[in-house]
Scaffold this motif. Structure first.
Motif, mmCIF file in Angstrom:
data_model
loop_
_atom_site.group_PDB
_atom_site.id
_atom_site.type_symbol
_atom_site.label_atom_id
_atom_site.label_comp_id
_atom_site.label_asym_id
_atom_site.label_seq_id
_atom_site.Cartn_x
_atom_site.Cartn_y
_atom_site.Cartn_z
ATOM 1 N N GLN A 56 0.815 -1.210 0.000
ATOM 2 C CA GLN A 56 0.000 0.000 0.000
ATOM 3 C C GLN A 56 0.856 1.271 0.000
ATOM 4 O O GLN A 56 2.023 1.263 0.391
ATOM 5 N N PRO A 66 6.710 -12.436 -3.495
ATOM 6 C CA PRO A 66 7.499 -13.057 -4.562
ATOM 7 C C PRO A 66 8.926 -12.522 -4.575
ATOM 8 O O PRO A 66 9.182 -11.408 -4.128
ATOM 9 N N ARG A 96 -1.908 -21.323 4.768
ATOM 10 C CA ARG A 96 -1.995 -19.903 5.148
ATOM 11 C C ARG A 96 -2.820 -19.062 4.175
ATOM 12 O O ARG A 96 -3.831 -18.500 4.568
ATOM 13 N N GLN A 97 -2.405 -19.016 2.906
ATOM 14 C CA GLN A 97 -3.135 -18.160 1.972
ATOM 15 C C GLN A 97 -4.498 -18.791 1.643
ATOM 16 O O GLN A 97 -4.580 -19.978 1.352
ATOM 17 N N GLN A 137 6.096 -19.969 -9.382
ATOM 18 C CA GLN A 137 6.478 -19.121 -8.242
ATOM 19 C C GLN A 137 5.331 -18.147 -7.982
ATOM 20 O O GLN A 137 5.100 -17.231 -8.789
ATOM 21 N N ASN A 138 4.638 -18.379 -6.873
ATOM 22 C CA ASN A 138 3.433 -17.635 -6.555
ATOM 23 C C ASN A 138 3.649 -16.121 -6.586
ATOM 24 O O ASN A 138 4.523 -15.602 -5.902
ATOM 25 N N ARG A 139 2.857 -15.446 -7.386
ATOM 26 C CA ARG A 139 2.829 -13.976 -7.508
ATOM 27 C C ARG A 139 4.107 -13.375 -8.092
ATOM 28 O O ARG A 139 4.287 -12.153 -8.081
ATOM 29 N N ALA A 140 5.030 -14.210 -8.590
ATOM 30 C CA ALA A 140 6.298 -13.678 -9.105
ATOM 31 C C ALA A 140 6.134 -13.181 -10.537
ATOM 32 O O ALA A 140 5.430 -13.787 -11.348
ATOM 33 N N LYS A 141 6.829 -12.088 -10.829
ATOM 34 C CA LYS A 141 6.761 -11.470 -12.141
ATOM 35 C C LYS A 141 7.172 -12.474 -13.224
ATOM 36 O O LYS A 141 8.248 -13.081 -13.147
ATOM 37 N N ASN A 176 -2.930 -9.093 -8.954
ATOM 38 C CA ASN A 176 -1.565 -8.879 -9.457
ATOM 39 C C ASN A 176 -1.366 -9.030 -10.963
ATOM 40 O O ASN A 176 -0.263 -9.388 -11.401
ATOM 41 N N ASN A 180 -5.167 -3.538 -14.072
ATOM 42 C CA ASN A 180 -5.110 -4.390 -12.883
ATOM 43 C C ASN A 180 -6.212 -4.041 -11.889
ATOM 44 O O ASN A 180 -6.801 -4.915 -11.257
ATOM 45 N N TRP A 227 -7.673 -4.188 -1.745
ATOM 46 C CA TRP A 227 -6.281 -3.742 -1.524
ATOM 47 C C TRP A 227 -5.519 -3.782 -2.844
ATOM 48 O O TRP A 227 -4.643 -2.983 -3.099
ATOM 49 N N ASN A 228 -5.903 -4.715 -3.716
ATOM 50 C CA ASN A 228 -5.117 -4.944 -4.933
ATOM 51 C C ASN A 228 -5.386 -3.937 -6.044
ATOM 52 O O ASN A 228 -4.854 -4.057 -7.132
ATOM 53 N N ALA A 272 -4.434 -0.864 -5.659
ATOM 54 C CA ALA A 272 -3.313 0.083 -5.543
ATOM 55 C C ALA A 272 -2.409 -0.027 -6.769
ATOM 56 O O ALA A 272 -2.244 -1.113 -7.292
ATOM 57 N N PRO A 273 -1.831 1.079 -7.251
ATOM 58 C CA PRO A 273 -1.827 2.421 -6.659
ATOM 59 C C PRO A 273 -3.105 3.240 -6.897
ATOM 60 O O PRO A 273 -3.167 4.383 -6.452
ATOM 61 N N THR A 315 -5.757 0.182 2.431
ATOM 62 C CA THR A 315 -6.848 -0.590 3.031
ATOM 63 C C THR A 315 -7.006 -0.347 4.530
ATOM 64 O O THR A 315 -8.113 -0.320 5.052
#
Lengths: 156, 430
Positions: free
Chosen positions: A64, A114, B153-154, B182-186, B249, B263, B352-353, B355-356, B394
């Protein structure tokens, strides 16, 4: 009549410019005092500015804009030991990510971070210097040389 | 004389009867409790009021209201070492005046059906027998119905609902965003034949009265659902409905295909009607509310335009992206005006996602339904939980709606997990 108006408006301009001059004069020493109280080296300020660009592009979506994260999901970056403590650990979190659960002030955070190894040494240094000097944090800069060393070490 | 008395009694009877039985909302039976002076800070449609019935419960997740009007609320963080609270209003003023804590497992799901209270941890589902006052008989000895569900967890919360045939439906969320290597990795691509789907990313059906079930006793009722927080059984068409939390993401994983605005707008938060065996498409597909199409996920070769496998089910309602629908409730009460009957309330936790870009959500929406199908556009029902319009982060939100329940008088109860507040919405026609 016309002459009267002209004189009046000239007077007004004169008064305004004198007061503006006075204000700018009185402001100058205050500015100096502020910069004396919080000296930030030009190089560090540059790194903070560049780091903000990296933060906005890659980090803000989860942590954020105010660095306070998202309750239960993404940890805050404000005044935590992860940000202000061990610098090697901090650099490694950016380079390798973090998939273990994090607990800060009794709140657990479940999302993974990540790996951001695609960032250059300078970008990592800049973004960490920005984070360490934003969101109520105040800490030393991280240098590109530090990041390079940690990256080289983790490849061994 | 007798004949006249009979006639008079009959006439009075007719007058009384007709004054109660009317479809005109103005003559609906008024509720006894009064709304808080400022409607507890909420913005509601005309004629509705709100009051805070309980506060400071911490992470108050889902809740249920008994036929006597008591509340059971599930906590995802212990409060005085207890994780379920039985809340009573003994003097009938609408405000909770007695709190009884029990349970030692954190979690989200709670549901009441017939003589049992059902509750979930992040791995298991329990039930408690209730007495004639709908009080838990042995709070320290729940029966374990389901065990051994994955918790990485997630997306680990296990929302629950029952049908009318003694089955319990349990959400098992995917432990990742989009099944990448790779979770959420670019730039990381999706794992072919996403292995997650064997044990997560769907809704599982178990028997509501059989102990110690796990995956092999259960049925994978529906798959391709990333994470479902809100689910309810539709009483009109006797079918399961779910609210999915859509993927995150897109721009941080595939910056060349999606910018920050894309996004923030993709994908839709979807309501699905679920029949046994349905596949909603995660992680291979997402629903684009602007193109109104199922789009192939970029992790599986998509480019933002290529369409996904048409066999995946379509949403019945597409809400804006990332609003985080945490609860779904079909309204069957008689207190609210007729148009609300059988319609769906959805509690949004807030984004939250995005952002920005600025964050959105933090409200309870309503969708009118007829015969088990949406009969109009969705609308905001209860708003201003955030306390301000302009949320850039958030954690600035004052309240975050999380649970929904209906009271015996048709009041709508809303729990929120920022502070642990429970609101009650009433209709007084004013």
């Amino acid at each position: 009549m016309m002459v009267n108006k002209l004189i009046a408006s000239l007077l007004l301009v004169l008064v305004m410019s004198i007061s503006a001059f006075a204000q700018s004069k009185s402001k100058a020493p205050v500015k100096k005092a502020v910069s004396k109280a919080a000296p930030v080296a030009a190089g560090m300020q540059n790194s903070i500015n560049n780091g903000k660009v990296v933060y906005t592009q890659y980090c803000a979506v989860c942590h954020q804009a105010d660095g306070l994260g998202v309750p239960g999901l993404n940890p805050p970056l404000s005044k935590t030991v992860y940000v202000l403590g061990d610098q090697t650990r901090l650099i490694n979190i950016v380079l390798k990510g973090l998939s273990e659960g994090v607990e800060i002030d009794g709140e657990t955070y479940s999302n993974v971070m990540p790996a951001m190894a695609f960032l250059t040494d300078q970008q990592v240094a800049d973004v960490l210097t920005y984070v360490r000097n934003s969101f109520q944090n105040k800490a030393s800069a991280i240098t590109a040389a530090q990041v390079k060393a940690v990256r080289a070490n983790s490849k061994k | 004389m007798k004949r006249y008395t009979f006639l008079i009694v009959q006439i009075i009877g007719i007058i009384i009867f007709s004054s109660f039985k009317s479809d005109n909302p103005k003559s609906l039976k008024p509720v006894k409790v009064s709304p808080d002076q400022d409607n507890a800070g909420l913005v509601l449609p005309k004629g509705f009021g709100a009051l805070i019935v309980a506060e400071n419960l911490g992470k108050a997740r889902h809740l249920t209201v008994t036929p006597k009007g008591d509340i059971y609320v599930k906590l995802s963080k212990a409060l005085n070492e207890k994780t379920i609270y039985h809340l009573k209003d003994n003097n009938g003023d609408g405000k909770v005046d007695e709190q009884i804590g029990f349970g030692d497992y954190i979690g989200t799901g709670i549901f009441l059906k017939n003589n049992y209270l059902y509750a979930s941890s992040d791995e298991e589902v329990f039930r408690y027998q209730l007495n004639h006052n709908y009080e838990v008989i042995t709070p320290d000895k729940p029966e374990k119905l389901v065990t051994g569900l994955i918790n990485k967890r997630q997306h680990n919360t296990k929302s629950i609902v029952l049908d009318n045939n003694n089955n319990i439906y349990v959400n098992i969320g995917s432990p990742s965003n989009s099944c990448q290597y790779q979770n959420r990795a670019k730039g990381s691509m999706g794992i072919p034949n996403c292995p997650t789907l064997d044990s997560a990313g769907g809704i599982w059906q178990f028997k509501a009265d059989k102990l110690n079930q796990s995956y092999k006793e259960g049925v994978r009722y529906a798959t391709g659902l990333r994470n479902v927080m809100g689910l309810d059984w539709n009483p009109e068409n006797n079918t399961l409905f779910v609210m999915q939390h859509g993927r995150d993401n897109l721009s941080s994983i595939f910056p060349d295909l999606y910018d920050d605005k894309a996004n923030a707008e993709l994908p839709a938060e979807c309501m699905f009607m679920i029949k046994k065996g349905d596949n909603a498409g995660w992680p291979y597909s997402y629903y684009d509310p602007i193109q109104k199409k199922k789009i192939l996920a970029p992790e599986y070769g998509g480019d933002g335009k290529k369409e996904a496998d048409p066999s995946f089910i379509d949403p019945v309602v597409a809400f804006p992206a990332h609003l985080a629908p945490n609860a779904l409730l079909f309204y069957t009460g008689n207190q609210f005006p007729e148009r609300y009957k059988n319609g769906a309330f959805v509690a949004f936790h807030g984004s939250w996602n995005r952002a920005p870009l600025k964050q959105e959500g933090f409200f309870v929406a309503f969708v009118p339904f007829k015969n088990g199908k949406p009969s109009g556009e969705w609308e905001i029902f209860a708003n201003n939980f955030a306390g301000t319009e302009n949320i850039t982060s958030t954690s600035q939100a004052k309240y975050r709606p999380c649970g929904l329940a209906q009271g015996p008088d048709g009041s709508l109860y809303i729990s929120e997990d920022k502070k642990g507040t429970i609101f009650r919405i009433v209709y007084d026609g004013k």
